[in-house]
Scaffold this active site. Sequence first.
Site, short mmCIF file in Angstrom:
data_model
loop_
_atom_site.label_atom_id
_atom_site.label_comp_id
_atom_site.label_asym_id
_atom_site.label_seq_id
_atom_site.Cartn_x
_atom_site.Cartn_y
_atom_site.Cartn_z
N LYS A 7 26.44 -4.36 -2.81
CA LYS A 7 27.91 -4.29 -2.95
C LYS A 7 28.55 -3.63 -1.74
O LYS A 7 29.76 -3.38 -1.73
CB LYS A 7 28.26 -3.49 -4.20
CG LYS A 7 27.71 -4.05 -5.49
CD LYS A 7 28.10 -3.14 -6.66
CE LYS A 7 27.48 -3.58 -7.96
NZ LYS A 7 27.69 -2.58 -9.02
N ARG A 24 0.79 -1.22 0.00
CA ARG A 24 0.00 0.00 0.00
C ARG A 24 0.83 1.28 0.00
O ARG A 24 0.56 2.21 -0.76
CB ARG A 24 -0.95 0.06 1.22
CG ARG A 24 -2.20 -0.75 1.04
CD ARG A 24 -2.60 -1.36 2.34
NE ARG A 24 -1.65 -2.37 2.72
CZ ARG A 24 -1.74 -3.66 2.34
NH1 ARG A 24 -2.75 -4.06 1.65
NH2 ARG A 24 -0.80 -4.52 2.69
N THR A 25 1.82 1.33 0.88
CA THR A 25 2.54 2.59 1.03
C THR A 25 3.25 2.95 -0.27
O THR A 25 3.14 4.07 -0.77
CB THR A 25 3.52 2.52 2.22
OG1 THR A 25 2.79 2.14 3.38
CG2 THR A 25 4.19 3.86 2.46
N ARG A 45 11.55 3.78 3.16
CA ARG A 45 11.16 2.82 4.21
C ARG A 45 12.39 1.99 4.54
O ARG A 45 13.04 1.49 3.63
CB ARG A 45 10.01 1.93 3.75
CG ARG A 45 9.80 0.75 4.71
CD ARG A 45 8.56 -0.02 4.40
NE ARG A 45 7.37 0.72 4.76
CZ ARG A 45 6.14 0.21 4.71
NH1 ARG A 45 5.96 -1.02 4.29
NH2 ARG A 45 5.10 0.93 5.05
N HIS A 87 5.51 6.35 11.36
CA HIS A 87 4.95 6.16 10.02
C HIS A 87 3.98 7.33 9.80
O HIS A 87 2.77 7.16 9.81
CB HIS A 87 4.24 4.81 9.97
CG HIS A 87 3.96 4.28 8.59
ND1 HIS A 87 4.01 5.06 7.45
CD2 HIS A 87 3.62 3.03 8.16
CE1 HIS A 87 3.71 4.32 6.40
NE2 HIS A 87 3.48 3.08 6.81
#
Length: 310
Positions: A86, A57-58, A107, A135
């Site tokens: 890497k 969703r986000t 995120r 959030h």
Amino acid sequence: MDFRQRDIISIKDFSKEEIVSILEYAKRMVPYAKGQKQTTHLDQKILATLFFEPSTRTRLSFESAMHRLGGRVIGFSDPSGTSQKKGESLADTIRMADAYSDAIVIRHPQEGAARLAAEFSDVPVLNAGDGAGQHPTQCLLDLFTILTEKKKIQGNNVVLLGDLKYGRTVHSLAYALSLFKANLTFVSPETLKMPKEVFAECKQFGVEPASTTNLEKAIKDADVLYATRIQKERFPDAEEYNRVVGSYKVDLPLLQQAKEDLIIMHPLPRVVEIDPQVDATRHARYFIQAFNGVPVRMALLSLILGGKKL
Ligand code: NCD
């Protein structure tokens, strides 16, 4: 009130007036979010979405919001396909996204990662969840959902249910609901209680949250039930997770105790905590809530990148 070029790291960075203004603007975005109206408002702007943790969703609602505003999106949904693999540092990855875009959505599993990213970026950084921390954009869409469904936030009896220890959405929401003077009840297994700091944040606004393990009792007076998933990925020990999984469930027998106009919300994904039979009841709002991510994120992106309102 000027949101231009602002980082959005925590809901605590906003005043009440600013939140109200974003929510009002989000309401105007709904027909655009549904594709009923079109705009080129953010034409030529590029949003970078950097997802170091899974998201449906986000990420998709941020991308949809940017596209609906006429902007473009670059980014990744899995860091294993990037130079992180890497051994590149987060700071250097952020420097690159800063060079290639006009705003960054991040995120990350570590608390504080978005704040750190903002230090290495000249373009605004939006926190889409940092570990068990905050959030903020989810919080705004949660508030938007309560406001549109209940017509007000103040005075509602809101039950926050589930993993209150590791759940970042409830950490942001408990603060914001206190700012708006809702009545709060925290319901969780004993080992997943709301952190003490969050209680203290609520108290600074004169809100004294009740805390219990008894959902049957708490649901009786609830106007809003906000259920959450147990955050399996944040448990240091799998045994501990196995002890609490399935310890609460929102189902039809439970709802017989509820008020007629109770609304049930959930940031999603749900796993076992809401029985799918609940979806067809008059109480379910979690899918509308998920849609609301689009107009709310459109409002934010427009305010941060647009210069003037649509
Ligand atoms: C939440 C999250 O990532 O914190 N999901 C979301 O953004 N809608 C909740 C969760 O993962 O349980």
